[in-house]
Design a protein around this motif. Structure first.
Motif: not given
Length: 1423
Positions: A328-333, A352-358
């Protein structure tokens, strides 16, 4: 009256002072106070919910706020606000919850299913939106399959089918005999709803049915009877009842990969992830119901291809499935709260990060932000707002979403009045996950009130262009300070949104406004600032940019369609602004794989582009031209050509024999240029031997290996692989053959010692290379390398069993390192082999190749402008081919359009990272990129750039790196040598060195050989060599024949050039060193206590004088022996002639057919020389010895020691003269054990007694190539005679590392020759018994009448290939030529000898006898 006037005056002064103080205080308070951020966030957000039709449902939404105004909650469904005023079934509760009284859902009416979002609003602040949540409604229970009557044997597995909708599986349960069935590790519910019964017992018999409950309406499947049958113990091959299927899961969840197998004996089920075998771990991995894999708490590392392998004594089967992990998407900043003033530019950051790319979108006060000229998405996900206005205040949210979920984070924008300074410290955060910051500007609390500047004077546009305007002005009439800065506000005419540009330094009174639109009116005003704040604004200046009226505009409606795999049709319309007659169009296109743009001139408004690459993405754009030049380009349009069948076969096909029944195939996809589409799978065809019938296997598109099992033992199989796309099957690889083992490898003991270890020291590293243990009947799982200064136990490294090279890095220069190498398997580590090396000293720092510009700084040159030249930034390298890299960069000292208008130039510097080549190359250019050509393939280069303008030069920029692509080898293998194998005249060893210009990792070699050096290449015999081996054996060559050899190297890109042809002539019969030993053994022996020959007897052969001794007595003895031997031969021949009359016609035809197979040598193994060897007969002991019939009285006997290090070269016979055992071995007769059904080892006493025996007791030696050798190599039979205190290695006592050497254990028995020999194939060279790489025999070079000086041949030790059944046939054919001899005593392993002789063989025998008699006459008449 005067006093009253004075009192009034005093009162007026006091009142004036108080008013002034009050106003000043108010001004200070107003300048120092900033509106605080308002906490406003969601405490509960809606979550995905599965609702049941007819039941109630709710979606939660709760907010937190400190505002006095209440929060208003609204809901959106599928992006549209819901109107719930008159809705009796759905309404919003006071706490914000969306409540459904009863959910409505039918086949054609689904009003409640969809995506919901909560929107919270505070009227005085703004709005925020929650994450989206999916409300799904469970469907009507339907059974895609139902239980069916089944039978299962005791202890076996069975599956009762019950397939329901995936969302109803949690509501599914099973009953047995109408009673609830409790699940366990033996009874398992599959993701489809089916029931697995493992290890069935009699209690499992009964009626089964599945039920779907708690979904509004229950439904029951049909009942089915399960019968449990007794086990008949008849063997059944494993078969899958349920196979694993591809599945997608979210990180943190669990997954069940089903694998149910039936068979007898009960199959053993194992799981592999890729090439790694999985082990059960408590709480993480669990094997359920005998084979299904349950994985808990999934992570990203769990993704991959899972293989379920099941095997019993009958067969092995496997099935694969792909597990894809989603994050799931997660906030890096997260975006931060921002204070700003009007007209400023701000940026909300969101990473943001996640897979697939959000995917990321922005929302302002609940409404989506649409990108425009003032709202822009920059740096992938950040939101930039240009020219702030008061209405931009509010809450901005970053919403990120992918298939695994969605998240949101909000930040508040507060716009302060211009007379309120931006806070210098961050105020309290909006939420715990939100940061705050201030837009750069005049920070801090406002100082004491003071006079501000008046308006700047004489604002004029000194330069007007199509895209920029330059403004100048004069200083205000009353600046009220020295450090005056200026802000230029500008906006489009008719809009209130202003943007601001500040001057770069105090006192500067000009600025250039960039990125304007042509033919557009703008409004400008200038404000001066001093230490007290901004002053008055100048009057508005209206200026229009120039129109671009000379060149055409962009051509509209550009379209591109791919018609065939190699063509694209394009069309476009005439530009709306032609600005004159259009002359031509220029079509630009680029292959997006390589990035080199090309163009073509076109007269019309359509074009058919041909000759393109298949399944390749191209980018097109069109530019119209008139008499003024090229116009505005269209936007790029991308199109991919159609796919086609692959035009190239897969690459690097290798075969790896796993055991006696399976072979592992590995390959790489076809080159990108030959794939012509997405590879959907690979087709494997294989056949047994030379049969025409083929079997086929299909794999998935990403699978690059396949285990083929169920094969026959000791059988040759050929394989070929072809790639498959949706369009069809491409060409296949060439047939590649290998042979399964006769028996499975042994892992009940540790591996033997590696057969060789070589080191090559560098300055800070040592390159270690080795060859595997020669006894390859034992499994090797890998190698352990130990090294250290003075001791090999400081550091330890483990490498894969396939690896043959390793570079030990980060070593000290000029240091003595000790290195050890051990092979290991699951039992443990084997005996180590030791080496030492001294790293090279550091190179001279004043290397002439070092760049002198780096050693000496540039001289200082004063320049008028004090500002230094800044180095280029953003240096990037783009690899275009095997010898070309494009370097690009940006220059911050240029305008934003990066146009170069002055005389500056750039210097590009590049070098490799190879320590031996530190030479730096440079090139100058006047553009912001440079194409570097002439580079070496597969080499890492470093690039840096500096800028020069006049006499000013910047420093070097940050470096960028790029590795050129691989290409085919441009040179052939070096130092090709051919030597004969000891005692095997039909076998030769080819040695070589890698090409000097490999241009990539060498993946194999191809050896070509032929008897005709002028023959076409396709007529030469091919021997492939896989990997980086530098030696190879070729067997079954024809005797007395000249062969020519060429070698070709290959890498991932293709084949390199062939080496020059090297010729070699095989000997006529047996090798000359064997003849020498046989002749030496005829000398009168001096009997010792053990019957050994006197060690002081030199035992030399006739290699120099043609006579075994200088003594005249020796000549007399030889004459007598030869005379008696000749008489015996005549008697034997006559007796054999009488026996041949019994030969049947069938045997004659069989032998004639065998001879007719000798016509060609092109295919290995077909040529068989039936010429029997000459016999040298010692009448007294009745020993038969082969003799070389070379006419050369001085055959070249070259013994070449291969030292353990390059500095340790010793004379050839240094160990022989001082070692009585080696001397005895040189002069002893070769005898060993016949390969018989007995597996008992031959005792040492029996071996000693076999020295005096009858020909009928002579045993065939499968390892005969090692016996009777004049080298210093050792064998088990020789080691058994060594004293206990001697090392098994003949040079062990002189080795410099003897303090670390492990004393060898003397052999206690002979090896058993019953163990089946491993097959010899070109791809899998199997080594035989241990041998040491000290002496390489080259006796066969230079024979046949040509004398050549001894040649030292230093080559890697080639593993000896054990003889196969053909070798035993050759031994039988020799023994078959002998008449029977009465045995004086019975032996444990008698050899049956044939009793007949062919007439044609007798004719050949008589011809040899005549030649022998001539030799005898020559000897007896010699002076």
């Amino acid at each position: 009256m005067a006093e009253r006037g004075a009192l009034w005056l005093l009162s007026l002064l006091c009142l004036t002072f108080l008013c002034t103080e009050s106003a000043a205080a108010k001004h200070v308070d107003k300048g120092s106070a900033a509106q605080p951020f308002s906490p406003f966030w969601f405490t509960v957000e809606p979550q995905d919910t599965l609702a049941i039709r007819g039941n109630s449902a709710m979606l939660n939404c709760t907010t937190h706020s400190d505002a006095a105004t209440p929060t208003r909650i609204e809901w959106k469904k599928d992006g549209t606000f819901m109107s719930l005023v008159s809705d009796e079934r759905r309404h919003i509760l006071p706490d914000g919850v969306l409540f459904f009284n009863h959910v409505v859902h039918s086949k054609h009416n689904k009003p409640d299913e969809g995506t919901y979002q909560c929107v919270a609003t505070i009227d005085s602040l703004g709005s925020i939106s929650s994450r989206t949540a999916r409300l799904a409604v469970a469907g009507m229970p339907r059974f895609a399959s139902q239980p069916a009557p089944s039978t299962v044997r005791l202890g076996d597995s069975q599956v009762m089918a019950c397939e329901v909708n995936s969302d109803l599986v949690p509501f599914t349960r099973w009953e047995k005999d109408r009673q609830p069935l409790e699940l366990s590790t033996r009874l398992l519910l599959l993701p489809s709803g089916a029931l697995v019964i493992n290890n069935a017992s009699e209690a499992d018999a009964g009626l089964y049915r599945c039920l779907v409950e708690n979904v509004g309406s229950s439904k029951t499947s049909d009942e089915a009877q399960l019968q449990v049958l007794p086990e008949t113990e008849d063997e059944r091959k494993p078969e899958f009842l349920v196979q694993p299927a591809a599945v997608i899961k979210v990180v943190g969840n669990s997954v069940l990969l089903p694998c149910v197998v039936s068979g007898f004996p009960a199959p053993n089920v194992r799981w592999m992830l890729g090439d790694k075998l999985l082990q059960e771990s408590e709480g993480r991995l669990e094997l359920l119901a005998g084979g299904s894999l349950q994985i808990f708490n999934l992570t990203e590392e769990d993704a991959g291809v899972y293989t379920c392998m099941a095997d019993n004594s009958n067969a092995t089967i496997e099935a694969q499935a792909q597990l894809t992990m989603q994050v799931p998407p997660q906030f890096i900043k997260r975006p931060a709260n921002i204070y700003a003033h009007e007209s400023m530019d701000i940026v909300f950051e969101c990473e943001v990060s996640g897979s697939p790319a959000p995917t990321v979108k922005w929302v302002k006060n609940g409404d989506a932000v649409i990108p425009s000229d003032y709202f822009k998405i920059v740096k992938e996900h950040n939101l930039q707002v240009l020219g702030l206005v008061k209405s931009d205040e509010g809450f901005y949210q970053c919403l990120a979403e992918n298939d695994a979920g969605n998240i949101q984070s909000s930040a508040q924008l507060v716009i302060l009045d211009h007379d309120v300074s931006l806070p210098s410290f961050p105020p309290p955060s909006l939420t715990p996950n939100t940061t705050d910051h201030v837009t750069p500007g005049s920070g801090g609390v406002a100082g004491p009130a003071g006079p501000t500047p008046t308006a700047p004077r004489d604002v004029v546009a000194s330069l007007v262009s199509t895209r920029f305007i330059k403004l100048t002005w004069r200083q205000p009439a009353e600046p009220h300070g020295d450090e005056i800065t200026y802000s230029v506000f500008y906006s489009l005419e008719g809009t209130s949104r202003e943007r601001v540009v500040n001057t770069s330094r105090p006192g500067e009174m000009q600025v250039t406004i960039q990125s304007l639109m042509p033919d557009t009116k703008y409004r400008f005003r200038v404000v001066a600032h001093n230490s007290n704040g901004p002053g008055e604004s100048s009057a508005a200046l209206k200026v229009a940019t120039q129109a671009e009226v000379q060149v055409p505009g962009p051509a509209p409606n550009l379209q591109a369609v791919s018609n065939t795999p190699t063509s694209v049709s394009l069309s476009w319309d005439k530009p709306l602004t032609g600005n004159g007659e259009l002359l031509t169009y220029k079509l630009y296109y680029i292959d997006k794989t390589f990035g080199t743009e090309q163009d073509v001139d076109i007269d019309g408004q359509s074009y058919n582009m041909n000759g393109l690459k298949k399944n390749t993405e191209y980018s097109f754009r069109v530019v119209a031209n008139n008499k003024h030049g090229p116009g505005v380009s269209t936007e790029d349009i991308n199109v991919r050509t159609l796919s086609d069948v692959p035009s190239a076969p897969p690459q690097n096909l290798t075969l790896e024999v796993q055991n006696s029944k399976s072979i592992m195939l590995r390959w790489q996809p076809p080159p990108l240029s030959g794939q012509n589409g997405e590879i959907t799978g690979y087709k494997i065809r294989y056949r047994k031997g030379s049969r025409r019938s083929e079997a086929a296997e299909i794999t998935g598109g990403t699978q690059l290996s396949k285990l083929i099992d169920g094969l026959e033992r000791g059988t040759e199989y050929s394989f070929r692989v072809s790639a498959v796309t949706v369009n069809g099957t491409g060409p296949a690889t060439d047939w590649t053959a290998t042979e399964t083992f006769e028996s499975d490898l042994d892992e009940s003991r540790v591996p033997d010692q590696p057969s060789s270890l070589h080191v090559r020291p560098l300055i800070n590293s040592i390159v270690v290379s080795w060859t595997p243990p020669e006894n390859q009947d034992i499994v090797v799982r890998g190698y352990t390398i130990g090294y250290g200064i003075g001791s090999p136990h400081a550091q330890t490294i483990k490498v894969d069993y396939k690896q043959r090279y390793y570079t030990i890095e980060n070593l000290d220069a000029s240091s003595h390192y000790v290195i050890t190498l051990k092979a290991f398997n699951n039992v443990g580590e084997g005996i180590p082999v030791y080496e030492s090396a001294i790293t090279r000293p550091q190179s001279d720092p004043t290397d002439p190749d070092v760049d002198l510009y780096e050693l000496f700084p540039a001289p200082y040159t004063p320049v008028p402008d004090p500002s230094p030249m800044m180095p280029p930034v953003g240096v990037q390298s783009s690899v275009l081919s095997h010898d070309t890299i494009k370097v690009t960069w940006a220059d911050n000292s240029l305008p934003k359009n990066q146009k170069i208008t002055d005389n500056r130039f750039y210097t590009v510097r590049w070098k490799t990272n190879i320590p031996a080549n530190t030479k730096v190359k440079m090139a100058n250019t006047t553009s912001l990129n440079h194409m570097v050509t002439g580079l070496k393939p597969n080499t890492l280069y470093e690039f840096s750039v500096m800028v020069t303008k006049g006499r000013r030069t910047s420093t070097w920029s940050m470096t960028a790196q790029g590795t050129t692509f691989e290409t085919i080898p441009s040179s052939s293998p070096k130092d090709v040598t051919v030597v004969s194998k000891e005692n095997k005249p039909r076998t030769i060893i080819v040695n070589w060195q890698p090409p000097s210009e490999a241009n990539g990792k060498i993946t194999g070699y191809i050896i070509y050989y032929s008897t005709d050096v002028n023959a076409e290449v396709h007529d030469w015999v091919i021997e492939p060599v896989v990997g980086n081996r530098l030696t190879h054996q070729i067997q079954e060559l024809t005797l007395d024949t000249t062969y020519y050899f060429k070698i070709q190297a290959r890498n991932s890109k293709g084949m390199g050039p062939m080496s020059e042809a090297v010729n070699f002539r095989t000997p006529k019969t047996e090798s000359s060193d064997k003849m020498a030993n046989d002749q030496a053994s005829n000398l009168p022996p001096k009997q010792g206590p053990s019957g050994n020959q006197d060690p002081q007897d030199p035992g030399t052969s006739v290699g120099k004088s043609g006579v075994g001794s200088n003594s005249e007595n020796h000549i007399v003895v030889i004459i007598i022996i030869i005379s008696v031997g000749a008489f015996t031969i005549i008697v034997v021949v006559v007796g054999a002639f009488l026996c041949t009359r019994r030969t049947t016609s069938h045997q004659k035809k069989k032998r004639a057919a065998s001879k007719s197979a000798n016509g060609s040598h092109k295919y290995k193994g077909n040529a068989k020389d039936l010429k029997p060897p000459d016999l040298w007969i010692h009448h007294e002991r009745l020993e038969l010895k082969p003799m070389d019939k070379s006419p050369d009285p001085n055959p070249v006997m070259t013994e070449t020691p291969i030292p353990r290090t390059s500095q340790d070269i010793t004379p050839a016979d240094s160990g022989l003269e001082n070692n009585p055992h080696l001397q005895q071995r040189r002069n002893s007769y070769r005898e060993s054990v016949r390969n018989t059904p007995s597996t008992e080892p031959l005792p040492p006493a029996a071996a000693a007694s076999s020295q005096a025996s009858c020909p009928s007791e002579i045993m065939a030696d499968p390892e005969g190539s090692y016996h009777g050798s004049s080298t210093t190599e050792e064998e088990p039979s020789y080691s058994s005679n060594l004293p206990p205190h001697r090392s098994a290695h003949p040079h062990a006592h002189a080795h410099p590392l003897k303090s670390f050497a492990v004393p060898a254990i003397p052999a206690t028995s002979y090896p058993s020759y019953e163990s089946p020999a491993l097959p010899s194939t070109p791809l899998l060279a199997q080594s035989g018994p241990p041998t040491h790489p000290h002496v390489v025999k080259t006796a066969s070079i230079g024979t046949l009448g040509r004398t050549r000086t001894p040649m030292v041949v230093i080559v890697p030790n080639a593993p000896d290939v054990p003889e196969t059944s053909k070798m035993l046939e050759d031994v039988d054919s020799v023994l078959a030529s002998l008449p029977p001899c009465p045995s004086p005593a019975p032996r444990s392993n008698p050899v049956p000898l044939p009793q007949n002789y062919e007439p044609d063989e007798l004719t050949e025998e008589m011809a040899h006898l005549e030649g022998l008699m001539k030799d005898l006459n020559a000897i007896t008449t010699a002076p």
